[in-house]
Design a protein around this motif. Structure first.
Motif, PDB file in Angstrom:
ATOM      1  N   ASP A 146       0.800  -1.216   0.000  1.00  0.00           N
ATOM      2  CA  ASP A 146       0.000   0.000   0.000  1.00  0.00           C
ATOM      3  C   ASP A 146       0.836   1.270   0.000  1.00  0.00           C
ATOM      4  OD1 ASP A 146       0.953  -0.622   2.507  1.00  0.00           O
ATOM      5  OD2 ASP A 146      -0.836   0.046   3.579  1.00  0.00           O
ATOM      6  N   GLU A 183       4.058   3.451  -2.120  1.00  0.00           N
ATOM      7  CA  GLU A 183       4.712   3.588  -3.421  1.00  0.00           C
ATOM      8  C   GLU A 183       5.912   4.507  -3.288  1.00  0.00           C
ATOM      9  OE1 GLU A 183       3.768   5.609  -7.789  1.00  0.00           O
ATOM     10  OE2 GLU A 183       2.225   5.532  -6.238  1.00  0.00           O
ATOM     11  N   ARG A 230       4.393   7.414  -1.123  1.00  0.00           N
ATOM     12  CA  ARG A 230       2.988   7.774  -1.171  1.00  0.00           C
ATOM     13  C   ARG A 230       2.141   6.622  -0.670  1.00  0.00           C
ATOM     14  NH1 ARG A 230      -0.264  10.363  -6.366  1.00  0.00           N
ATOM     15  NH2 ARG A 230      -0.865  12.243  -5.259  1.00  0.00           N
ATOM     16  N   ARG A 289      -1.063   4.491  -1.097  1.00  0.00           N
ATOM     17  CA  ARG A 289      -2.095   4.176  -2.094  1.00  0.00           C
ATOM     18  C   ARG A 289      -3.454   4.088  -1.400  1.00  0.00           C
ATOM     19  NH1 ARG A 289       1.919   0.176  -4.115  1.00  0.00           N
ATOM     20  NH2 ARG A 289       2.720   0.954  -6.114  1.00  0.00           N
ATOM     21  N   ARG A 290      -4.489   4.575  -2.092  1.00  0.00           N
ATOM     22  CA  ARG A 290      -5.852   4.422  -1.574  1.00  0.00           C
ATOM     23  C   ARG A 290      -6.804   4.219  -2.751  1.00  0.00           C
ATOM     24  NH1 ARG A 290      -9.417   8.564   2.253  1.00  0.00           N
ATOM     25  NH2 ARG A 290     -11.205   7.170   2.482  1.00  0.00           N
ATOM     26  N   SER A 339      -7.668   9.666  -6.588  1.00  0.00           N
ATOM     27  CA  SER A 339      -6.633  10.089  -7.525  1.00  0.00           C
ATOM     28  C   SER A 339      -6.586  11.602  -7.554  1.00  0.00           C
ATOM     29  CB  SER A 339      -6.914   9.529  -8.933  1.00  0.00           C
ATOM     30  OG  SER A 339      -8.151  10.054  -9.418  1.00  0.00           O
ATOM     31  N   LEU A 394      -6.314  12.469  -3.835  1.00  0.00           N
ATOM     32  CA  LEU A 394      -5.241  11.638  -3.289  1.00  0.00           C
ATOM     33  C   LEU A 394      -4.152  12.503  -2.667  1.00  0.00           C
ATOM     34  CD1 LEU A 394      -4.183   8.804  -2.843  1.00  0.00           C
ATOM     35  CD2 LEU A 394      -3.177   8.865  -5.134  1.00  0.00           C
TER      36      LEU A 394
END
Length: 500
Positions: free
Chosen positions: A402, A404, A417, A419-420, A424, A428
């Motif tokens: 999860d 990056e 970062r 992720r979710r 975007s 995000l």
């Protein structure tokens, strides 16, 4: 003649024995705090709302306290209790040095001695030390014979000084005497991720922020050479003269190094002033393991190098180095007979001729004392440790599904970062900012943030050489918890809004 009360007040203020007593007690107090911070005790940031913090220090000072020496440890404790702990192993926020104790003591020596690095007579030893450290820096950069430089208060003044010299090379004395309107229409080519002090310098120089032409970069925020050539052609077609090309050794966002040799050769072919902002990353010149990151820096016309970044010295101290040493002596044009009255042969020892500051501390003293005490190999060890730790952290974070990591670190900075799914763009980005804020206010880890080509990222600047892999092992879980808390709070807010 002063009365008895005034004589007593002066005797108390300047009592050498009070310095002895207070100094011993204060060093013990600071050493205890340092040891506790290195053990990871307490929060990294003891968060209080700004207004609350301001109110806690808003009381008027006492007129004449009865026990002044007793007040010192209480006041110092209040300060330390309310400030961020950069010595904490989980401080990975901004580029704030964790200073070796001997360098901190140099600040005490400088303050008590009261010498200034303005004219030789006010600081003979300090002048000699600044000249020696400047020469040492020039040697590290492999600048040629005839190079020279100066030491000033920070990268912002350093970059401004270098760009003043660049302007003087393009429009000798005209802008200084008659204003920028009399000079050619000038431009500065710089990375789109250049430090904001470059655009600030353009404004101060009267060129306007629009004089800074942004050059495209790659995913790591390094200057793209094709983009540089295109920016140059467009600028010339517009009838502007390129005053300087600015490259960065240690980009603020990612810690990456621009391709200095290629940019330097580009500038040489076109007769352009090549300036390197090495505020963060020039210290790698002293490291055999990392010196190659600055390959080509010897082509620069000017180089800025902060001691208070990766040499871990107290703020602020910055070298400004010039390939043509005459530039160090002609940036400023002034005459002050009450101050500068040395014979011409000795005028170069009046360092105030070269710098923005007239009154200036002996800024090179901490680095000089650290080198005298510990030697080059030990002084550069914190850089080598934090660079290696950044490589480890990037690899560790990359294993998390999860998280990056967009680019491999080139220095001590790691960007990543959360992720979710379903988020975007700006949503995000806002999520990253909320996660950082939640994590910082928890007091567990302190991170900063930076905008990269792919959007807003969390940013870990590893500035504490005693931080270990074990200290950072819990970072993914802490970030994950902060992210879950932010998501849960958003869900509660949406639910409450739906009920209303």
């Amino acid at each position: 003649m002063p009365g008895q009360d005034a004589r007593d007040d002066l005797a108390e203020l300047y009592d050498p024995e009070a310095l002895r007593r207070l100094g011993h007690a204060l060093v013990d107090q600071l050493a205890d705090r340092l040891a506790a911070a290195q053990r990871g005790e307490g929060p990294v940031l003891p968060w209080r709302a700004p207004a609350e913090q301001a109110a806690s220090f808003a009381e008027p000072p006492p007129e004449r306290p009865e026990a002044p020496e007793a007040a010192v440890p209480v006041a110092v404790a209040r300060y330390l209790d309310g400030t961020i702990s950069v010595h904490h192993p989980k401080y990975i926020g901004h580029q704030v040095s964790v200073v070796p104790p001997v360098a901190a003591l140099a600040d005490l020596v400088s303050t008590v001695s009261g010498n200034e690095a303005c004219i030789y007579e006010l600081g003979p030893a300090g002048t000699a030390i600044e000249l020696a450290i400047t020469r040492w820096c020039l040697e590290q950069a492999a600048f040629p014979a005839g190079a020279d430089g100066l030491i000033t208060s920070g990268g912002t003044l350093g970059n401004l000084t270098a760009l003043l010299a660049a302007r003087g090379a393009v429009a000798p004395s005209i802008a200084w005497r008659e204003g920028v309107a009399a000079a050619p229409r000038l431009a500065i080519l710089a990375s789109e991720h250049v430090h904001y002090c470059i655009t600030r310098a353009a404004g101060i120089l009267g060129l306007g922020e629009s004089a800074v032409v942004p050059v495209p970069t790659d995913a790591a925020c390094r200057i793209d050479l094709n983009g540089l050539a295109g920016a140059y052609r467009r600028t010339v077609r517009e009838g502007r003269r390129v005053m300087a090309v600015v490259a960065t050794a240690g980009v603020t966002a990612t810690g990456a190094y621009d391709p200095l040799r290629e940019i330097g050769e580009f500038c040489r072919e076109r007769g352009l002033w090549f300036h390197v902002d090495g505020a963060h990353g020039a210290s790698a010149l002293v490291s055999p393991a990392h010196r190659a990151r600055l390959d080509g820096v010897e082509l620069a016309d000017s180089l800025v190098w902060d001691f208070h970044k990766m040499l871990f010295m107290p703020a602020l101290a910055t070298a400004v180095l010039f390939r043509d040493g005459r530039r160090a002596h002609t940036v400023f044009e002034q005459d002050a007979s009450y101050l500068y009255h040395a014979e011409a042969a000795d005028a170069r020892f009046d360092l105030g001729h070269r710098t923005f500051e007239t009154t200036k501390r002996v800024l090179a003293l901490p680095l000089w004392l650290a080198l005298q005490t510990h030697g080059v190999a030990r002084v550069i060890a914190p850089l080598e440790r934090t660079y290696a730790l950044a490589q480890w952290l990037a690899e560790r974070l990359s294993r998390e599904p999860d998280l990056e990591v967009p680019v491999a670190p080139e220095s001590n900075i790691v960007c990543f970062r959360v992720r979710r799914p379903g988020l975007s763009g700006s949503a995000l980005d806002a999520f990253q900012e909320s996660v950082r804020r939640r994590l910082a206010r928890s007091g567990d880890y302190y991170l900063s943030q930076a905008r990269l080509p792919g959007g807003l990222h969390l940013r870990a600047a590893l500035m504490n050489p005693v931080t270990t892999e074990a200290d950072l092992e819990g970072l993914p879980a802490a970030v994950r918890k902060a992210a879950a808390d932010v998501a849960a709070e958003e869900a509660r807010t949406k639910g409450a809004a739906a009920v209303r």
